[in-house]
Structures are given as structure tokens and as C-alpha cells.
Enzyme design. Structure first.
Site, PDB file in Angstrom:
ATOM      1  N   ARG A  45      -9.074   1.996  10.376  1.00  0.00           N
ATOM      2  CA  ARG A  45      -8.561   2.731   9.238  1.00  0.00           C
ATOM      3  C   ARG A  45      -8.864   1.840   8.029  1.00  0.00           C
ATOM      4  NH1 ARG A  45      -2.438   4.832   9.937  1.00  0.00           N
ATOM      5  NH2 ARG A  45      -2.151   2.697   9.291  1.00  0.00           N
ATOM      6  N   TYR A  47      11.911  36.606  16.516  1.00  0.00           N
ATOM      7  CA  TYR A  47      10.549  37.072  16.216  1.00  0.00           C
ATOM      8  C   TYR A  47       9.651  36.969  17.439  1.00  0.00           C
ATOM      9  CZ  TYR A  47      11.492  37.079  11.187  1.00  0.00           C
ATOM     10  OH  TYR A  47      11.981  37.348   9.946  1.00  0.00           O
ATOM     11  N   MET A 106      12.572  30.966   9.680  1.00  0.00           N
ATOM     12  CA  MET A 106      12.563  30.163   8.454  1.00  0.00           C
ATOM     13  C   MET A 106      13.920  29.508   8.177  1.00  0.00           C
ATOM     14  SD  MET A 106      11.597  31.238   4.547  1.00  0.00           S
ATOM     15  CE  MET A 106       9.880  31.583   4.800  1.00  0.00           C
ATOM     16  N   LYS A 119       8.252   3.840   2.704  1.00  0.00           N
ATOM     17  CA  LYS A 119       7.314   4.836   2.180  1.00  0.00           C
ATOM     18  C   LYS A 119       7.839   6.241   2.510  1.00  0.00           C
ATOM     19  CE  LYS A 119       4.589   4.174   6.387  1.00  0.00           C
ATOM     20  NZ  LYS A 119       3.482   3.424   6.976  1.00  0.00           N
TER      21      LYS A 119
HETATM   22  C1  LIG Z   1       4.051   2.566   7.846  1.00  0.00           C
HETATM   23  C2  LIG Z   1       3.563   1.178   8.113  1.00  0.00           C
HETATM   24  C3  LIG Z   1       4.314   0.296   8.872  1.00  0.00           C
HETATM   25  C4  LIG Z   1       5.591   0.700   9.586  1.00  0.00           C
HETATM   26  O1  LIG Z   1       5.256   1.338  10.786  1.00  0.00           O
HETATM   27  P1  LIG Z   1       6.387   1.785  11.849  1.00  0.00           P
HETATM   28  O2  LIG Z   1       5.621   2.286  12.994  1.00  0.00           O
HETATM   29  O3  LIG Z   1       7.187   2.845  11.180  1.00  0.00           O
HETATM   30  O4  LIG Z   1       7.187   0.567  12.127  1.00  0.00           O
HETATM   31  C5  LIG Z   1       3.855  -1.005   9.001  1.00  0.00           C
HETATM   32  N1  LIG Z   1       2.690  -1.400   8.419  1.00  0.00           N
HETATM   33  C6  LIG Z   1       1.940  -0.561   7.698  1.00  0.00           C
HETATM   34  C7  LIG Z   1       0.668  -1.045   7.094  1.00  0.00           C
HETATM   35  C8  LIG Z   1       2.345   0.751   7.513  1.00  0.00           C
HETATM   36  O5  LIG Z   1       1.585   1.576   6.797  1.00  0.00           O
END
Ligand SMILES: *Cc1c(COP(=O)(O)O)cnc(C)c1O
Length: 367
Positions: free
Chosen positions: A135, A264, A312, A35
Site C-alpha cells: 500500500r 421486504y 431503512m 481516524k
Molecule cells: C488505522 C491504522 C492503524 C490502526 O489499526 P488497527 O487495526 O485499528 O489497530 C495503525 N497504523 C496505521 C498506519 C493505520 O492506518
């Protein structure tokens, strides 16, 4: 000459890290989680790095389609599920698997079932249980009923039992230890058939000590495939290799005297005579602006420290003890020679955020 800031992506390290996952979780199949543009490494590059994975996991429907267009034939899972009824047709068209975590998704499947069933479409779905992360997912006590609703549908093929850990990286968490989440999962899933998918990287890295208790048919590692850790021990202790090295060069040097300030806000002032190197890398490249004085940086192979505020396009480092450093000297911001987790830790964040924040303007090469 282009600006010297370069992110080098190490495809071979991704392959190596996948082998580490296999060794940690023998017998389990592995999703390669890519992702967020492969955690900043590039979707297509991550796909190649994880060519040996059993499937690819992400949350973006458009990128799932892109993976099919790039020729990925093995499973693809949408970890956040589908966002509306109409996504089911896209999922069918591109043969995508999905998490199912809420009643609305069950209703969309039920509404589409007659049509999809007639067309012979069967989705492999991953029913998510909320075991305390709060969640996504069904509560343990509501899980079997959600499972039964899926089983009743013609358009549903395999149902994998899934949950997600909140604190797998902390042994003995006071509020919600991994053992408690496993206990809730087992209670909610009791008697239900299907494969099991529980572990993220943190779970995979603790598989050894939880053998017999933590059982996965599929694991879902993300960060460890990129050579970072979710917390705890350094990545190298697990044999993980960085998949991204962010490097640049010194583009200017200033000799300053006691009392002179840098950058800065004049936030840093020299105690005595010192040499300050200016590096072509700033917050518009994804380097964290809140990185404080002392954040590690490597110049010509020597570890030194960030001084002054990150701006920046530039940041400034202490060259006093690296007399040979000059314009053109190599600088490592993170990666090979400087673990990203160390930089993240100094800046009060996690390696995940630094990788994902790599800016569009940074040149990317493979090596
Ligand atoms: C992003 C994600 C993972 C991977 O998590 P890591 O901590 O990067 O290994 C696994 N399961 C779900 C549902 C995720 O959203």
C-alpha cells in the site's frame, strides 16, 4: 419522545483499553488512533478517552487541526502523510508529525526546505517502509536512500522507522506471515538510527509471543482501544471492553402464523406460530443491510436472532422465546452484552466497518 435508538460511548472503556495496550506492549509509547471520527465514536470523545496516550494518530488534516483547537498538546501524526506541498505550512503551524511514504513527499520537503529551515521549523517524520503490504511506503532496498534524503534536510528533526503489517492477526499466514514482514523491515532498516513504529492492534496483541523479535518504540493501536479485535480471539479474552453500545427498543410486535412472511422481499417465512419484534434501527442508522437471518440481537438481556431483511429504519427479531418482550423492551444491537465482532462476523464484515458506519442521525450519549 426521541427515537429510542442510542449509541452510548463508554469513555472509561477507552481508558481501560489503553491500559490493556500498555500491558501488552510494555515500554513502548502508544499513539491512540482516532481516524474516521474516532472509529465512529466521535473525535472529541476519543481524544478524552485517550487522554493518557503519548500521541494521537489520524489521516484527516482538518481533524488534526481540530484536535489542536480542542487543546491537545502532545504529538499528533498524520498516518497517510501529507497530500501536497502546501500542507507543510499547515503541519508547521499546528506542529503535526507525518508519515513519509513516497518520492513526491520527499520532493515537497526538499522544495520547502530552505524556507522552513530559515524559520527554524523541524518536522518529526515517520519514514514508511513497504514490507509486503504494498500500500504505502518505500521498498526495503530503497529505504536507506530515502532516509538519507530526509537526513540532509534542515527542516527534518527526528526520523522514526515505520512499517505496517498485513496479517498480524493470523499466526502463520501462508503468503506473508508477520515474521517475514519483520525480517524485511530489519533488512531495509539495518544500520539506520531512529525509533521504530511497527504494530497496529494485531501486532500489539501478538507482542507477547513475538518478544525479542518484534521491537517497537511506538505502537499504533486503533480497534483494540474501542474494544474490538482485528480478528482471532474474542475481545473479552484480551480483557478489552466495548467502547460503544448501540441500543434501541421494540416499537411493535406481530404474532404470525406458519407460512407468514416478514419484511421486504418476504425473505423470511415462519415455520410455525411466532412473535416478531420490530426494532427501531435500520441500515440508515449504520446497521448492515446484508446481515442475514440469525444475526445475534439481545432483547431484554436474552439473545435472539434477526429475521427478515433489514430495512431503512427498522429491523425484525424473533421474540418467540422471550414471552415477556413487548413494546418498550430494551434491544442491544452491539456493545455491552453483545460483542460487535460477533455481529460483524455474522454479517460478513468486521467490527471496524460497523463502528465507522454509525450514521449521523443516531443519538450519541456518554455512559
Ligand atoms: C488505522 C491504522 C492503524 C490502526 O489499526 P488497527 O487495526 O485499528 O489497530 C495503525 N497504523 C496505521 C498506519 C493505520 O492506518
Amino acid at each position: 419522545m426521541p427515537r429510542p435508538l442510542i449509541a452510548t460511548i463508554h469513555i472509561a472503556s477507552m481508558q481501560h483499553n489503553l491500559a490493556v495496550v500498555r500491558a501488552c506492549a510494555p515500554g513502548a509509547k502508544a499513539w491512540g488512533v482516532l481516524k474516521a471520527n474516532g472509529y465512529g465514536h466521535g473525535l472529541e470523545r476519543a481524544m478524552r478517552g485517550f487522554a493518557d496516550a503519548d500521541g494521537l494518530a489520524l489521516v484527516e488534516l482538518d481533524n488534526a487541526i481540530r484536535l489542536r483547537e480542542l487543546g491537545w498538546k502532545k504529538p499528533i501524526i498524520l498516518l497517510e502523510g501529507f497530500f501536497g506541498f502546501e500542507d507543510l505550512h499547515t503541519m508547521a503551524g499546528y506542529s503535526l508529525q507525518s508519515a513519509v511514504h513516497c518520492t513526491e513527499q520527499l520532493e515537497w520537503l526538499e522544495a520547502a526546505d530552505a524556507n522552513l529551515g530559515e524559520r527554524g521549523i523541524k518536522f518529526d517524520l515517520h519514514l514508511k517502509m513497504n514490507t509486503g503490504m504494498n500500500r504505502l511506503g518505500f521498498k526495503p532496498e530503497a529505504y536507506a536512500a530515502a532516509h538519507a534524503r530526509l537526513v540532509a534536510l534542515a527542516c527534518v528533526g527526528n526520523i522514526t522507522l515505520m512499517t505496517h503489517f498485513a496479517n498480524a492477526d493470523e499466526a502463520g499466514h501462508a503468503l506473508l506471515p508477520i515474521a517475514e514482514q519483520i525480517r524485511r523491515f530489519e533488512a531495509g532498516a539495518a544500520g539506520l538510527p531512529g525509533m521504530r513504529s511497527l504494530s497496529n492492534s494485531a501486532g500489539v496483541l501478538r507482542q507477547g509471543e513475538l518478544d525479542g523479535v518484534l521491537r517497537n518504540d511506538w505502537v499504533r493501536p486503533g480497534i483494540m482501544l474501542y474494544g474490538g479485535t482485528p480478528g482471532g480471539k474474542p475481545a473479552a479474552d484480551y480483557g478489552l471492553k466495548p467502547a460503544m453500545t448501540l441500543s434501541s427498543e421494540i416499537i411493535g410486535v406481530q404474532d404470525i402464523a406458519a407460512g407468514d412472511a416478514v419484511g421486504y422481499g418476504s425473505r423470511f417465512t415462519a415455520d410455525g406460530p411466532m412473535r416478531v419484534g420490530v426494532v427501531a434501527c435500520g441500515y440508515a442508522d449504520g446497521y448492515p443491510r446484508h446481515a442475514p437471518l440469525g444475526t445475534p440481537v439481545v432483547v431484554d438481556g436474552v439473545r435472539t436472532r434477526l429475521v427478515g431483511r433489514v430495512s431503512m429504519d427498522m429491523l425484525t427479531v424473533d421474540l418467540t422465546d422471550i414471552p415477556g418482550a413487548r413494546v418498550g423492551s430494551q434491544v442491544i444491537l452491539w456493545g455491552e452484552g453483545l460483542p460487535i465482532d460477533e455481529v460483524a462476523n455474522a454479517a460478513g464484515t468486521i467490527g471496524y466497518e460497523l463502528m465507522c458506519a454509525l450514521a449521523q442521525r443516531v443519538a450519541v450519549v456518554e455512559g
